[in-house]
Design an enzyme around this catalytic site. Structure first.
Site, short mmCIF file in Angstrom:
data_model
loop_
_atom_site.label_atom_id
_atom_site.label_comp_id
_atom_site.label_asym_id
_atom_site.label_seq_id
_atom_site.Cartn_x
_atom_site.Cartn_y
_atom_site.Cartn_z
N ILE A 33 8.09 7.45 16.54
CA ILE A 33 7.65 7.87 15.52
C ILE A 33 6.41 8.78 15.86
CG2 ILE A 33 7.10 7.46 12.62
CD1 ILE A 33 10.09 6.62 13.88
N LYS A 58 0.96 -1.42 -0.25
CA LYS A 58 -0.15 -0.21 -0.04
C LYS A 58 0.58 1.24 -0.16
CE LYS A 58 -1.25 1.37 4.09
NZ LYS A 58 -0.76 3.16 4.47
N ASN A 59 1.97 1.68 0.54
CA ASN A 59 2.69 2.83 0.97
C ASN A 59 3.38 2.84 -0.06
OD1 ASN A 59 0.73 3.02 3.47
ND2 ASN A 59 2.98 2.71 4.73
N LEU A 71 7.25 19.96 7.40
CA LEU A 71 8.61 19.29 6.58
C LEU A 71 8.68 19.29 4.86
CD1 LEU A 71 9.57 16.34 8.48
CD2 LEU A 71 10.33 18.95 9.01
N ARG A 90 -4.33 10.27 4.84
CA ARG A 90 -3.01 11.20 5.00
C ARG A 90 -2.21 11.13 3.17
NH1 ARG A 90 0.28 14.26 7.85
NH2 ARG A 90 1.98 14.20 7.69
N ARG A 130 -8.49 -0.52 4.50
CA ARG A 130 -7.19 0.52 4.32
C ARG A 130 -6.16 -0.26 3.51
NH1 ARG A 130 -5.55 4.10 7.74
NH2 ARG A 130 -4.68 4.93 5.76
N VAL A 154 2.35 19.61 8.77
CA VAL A 154 2.96 19.16 7.41
C VAL A 154 4.24 20.01 7.31
CG1 VAL A 154 1.10 17.96 6.39
CG2 VAL A 154 0.89 20.57 6.72
N ASP A 163 4.79 0.48 11.54
CA ASP A 163 3.61 0.83 11.19
C ASP A 163 4.07 -1.52 11.95
OD1 ASP A 163 3.02 2.50 10.26
OD2 ASP A 163 3.55 2.42 8.23
N ARG A 166 0.85 14.59 13.23
CA ARG A 166 1.13 14.80 11.63
C ARG A 166 1.14 15.66 11.47
NH1 ARG A 166 -1.02 9.40 9.80
NH2 ARG A 166 1.08 8.91 8.42
N CYS A 217 -4.61 7.78 9.30
CA CYS A 217 -4.84 6.83 10.58
C CYS A 217 -4.65 8.11 12.30
CB CYS A 217 -3.26 6.37 11.13
SG CYS A 217 -4.30 4.85 10.30
N SER A 232 11.29 12.44 7.64
CA SER A 232 10.18 11.90 7.06
C SER A 232 9.50 11.13 5.55
CB SER A 232 8.73 13.54 6.99
OG SER A 232 8.14 13.59 6.26
#
Ligand code: UD1
Ligand code: PEP
Length: 430
Positions: free
Chosen positions: A339, A22-23, A135, A102, A409, A133, A317, A131, A126, A174
């Site tokens: 993290i 997925k990622n 960066l 995300r 997901r 933004v 994860d 989280r 999630c 990141s």
């Protein structure tokens, strides 16, 4: 709303096919916005997040077909999908679409690079931490973008003549900001050097695909990535790499229940640190011609301490799943999450099954118990939900997991994959 019923106690034996990651699939799909040509991705998993991103890309003007058929018509595993963004018809990614996931925020990179502007809602995803933004904003600003926050949206504009290559070192690693900066820099004028880049296999996979599209990227997989800008990118054909998180999850499920399973189509080097932790917990892990062989016969589960870290460290994860495994170890283990600041929501749900876990800051202390007992539990986020499945597979009696849309997901055909190996997992629609 669907729920999942698990009757625990069965060993897992057989073969589990590992899906495309997925990622990796998500940023690769987004990269298709960088070219007016067709990007064909093979081994794309059939997941809720992929379907959502298909809707988002369609909103920008992408024409998407699955195995020659229109989107959403294929039922098969790991599909081949063609993405063609001949024209970008809309550079706005609206709240209604972006708030669900995300990674959809990452369209900001290609839109800005190709169209010189983007208006993208602040992202969802999630609920595992704040989280921010910042960066992304710093990285894109280094490439010359002018960025404002307006009504929950990031408004980004490239200077006349487009983004300009630059040297930029992230103050913190990141994954998403590395993906975005790398994509944006492919079409910038001049050379970009990204310092303290994420080294995740998914970053390497994106760089490989971008290079197949004509980009000039070196160093992906190390913490310094160099991108020489080009004027345009072409189409390509690329196979999404195997899902290391799905691989680790099923390896932990086998370590939890005992049994003998081949995880097909995946590769050890994608998750060495996690596999080493599972080995120390008592499973035997080896490479086979078709993937990874995981066995735990008889021996109990040993306590193992882990600390999550960016790649090549232990992946955040897989933290929840490892905690699921440790609930039945023969001693005390500690899990430290570095993290995300709020990634322990599975603790209270695992406790419903009889786990003994206490939290002190970012460290969980797990006192292994001899037996877990089935109960009603609630999925709170993607990986937390599958940790409950792992615990449920070893619990006595029936475990009922609600809010399984979180699982959908990121885990393709979870019930089918586990049941083929002897588990008793059933989806219940109310
Ligand atoms: C779709 C996808 O690939 N998601 C993965 C990606 O998420 P994602 O790319 O969102 O995660 P990041 O690597 O960006 O996050 C790492 C840390 O940096 C922080 N941060 C990030 C960006 C920023 O602008 N400012 C900032 O402070 C985050 O809050 C977090 O504390 O990598 C995470 C870390 O491996 C994984 O858990 C997610 O599964
Ligand atoms: C946290 C995850 O996903 P996202 O970054 O999309 O929220 C995940 O895949 O575990």
């Amino acid at each position: 709303m669907d729920r999942i019923r698990i009757v625990g106690g069965n060993e897992l034996k057989g073969v589990i096919p590992i899906s495309g990651a997925k990622n990796a699939a998500l940023p690769l799909m987004i990269a298709s916005l960088l070219t007016d040509d067709t990007l064909t991705l093979e081994n794309v998993p059939h997941l809720a997040d992929v379907e959502q991103l298909i809707r988002i890309l369609g909103n920008h003007g992408a024409d998407i077909s699955v195995n020659g058929r229109r989107e959403r018509q294929s039922e098969g595993y790991s599909r081949t999908i063609h993405f063609t963004s001949r024209n970008i018809v809309d550079t706005t990614a609206p709240y209604e679409l972006v708030s669900k996931m995300r990674a959809s925020f990452w369209v900001i990179g290609p839109l800005l690079a190709r169209e010189g502007k983007a208006r993208v809602s602040l992202p969802g995803g999630c609920a595992i931490g704040t989280r921010p933004v910042d960066l992304f904003i710093e990285g894109l600003t280094a490439l010359g973008a002018l960025i404002e926050i307006d009504g929950g949206y990031i408004d980004a504009k490239a200077p006349d003549g487009g983004l300009i290559g630059a040297r930029y070192t992230f103050p913190k690693v990141s994954v998403g900001a590395t993906h975005v900066m790398m994509m944006a820099a492919t079409l910038a004028r001049g050379t970009t050097v990204i310092g303290n880049a994420a080294r995740e296999p998914e970053v390497q996979d994106l760089a490989k695909c971008l290079n197949a599209m004509g980009a000039k990227i070196t160093g992906a997989g190390t913490s310094t990535i160099t991108i020489e800008g080009v004027t345009s990118l072409s189409g390509a054909r690329h196979r999404v790499l195997p899902d290391r998180i799905e691989t680790g999850t099923y390896a932990m499920a086998v370590a939890m229940t005992g049994g003998d399973v081949v995880l097909e189509g995946t590769e050890m080097h994608l998750l060495d640190t996690a596999l080493e932790a599972i080995r120390r917990a008592g499973a035997e892990i080896s490479t086979t011609g078709s993937g990874i062989h995981v066995v735990r016969n008889g021996a109990g589960i040993k306590p193992v301490d882990i600390v999550t870290d960016p790649y090549p460290g232990f992946p955040t994860d897989l933290q929840a799943q490892f905690m699921g495994l440790m609930t039945r170890s023969s001693g005390v283990s500690h899990i430290t999450e570095t993290i995300f600041e709020n990634r322990f929501m599975h603790v209270q749900e695992l406790a419903r099954l009889g786990a003994k876990i206490s939290l002190s800051g970012q460290t969980a202390k797990i006192e292994g118990v001899e037996r877990l007992r089935g109960a009603q539990v609630m999925a709170t986020d993607l990986r937390a939900s599958v940790s409950l499945v792992i615990a449920g597979l070893a619990a006595e009696g029936e475990t009922m997991v609600s809010r399984v849309y979180h699982l959908d997901r990121g885990f393709e055909r979870l019930e089918e994959k586990l049941n083929r190996c002897g588990a008793s997992v059933e989806r219940v629609s109310d």
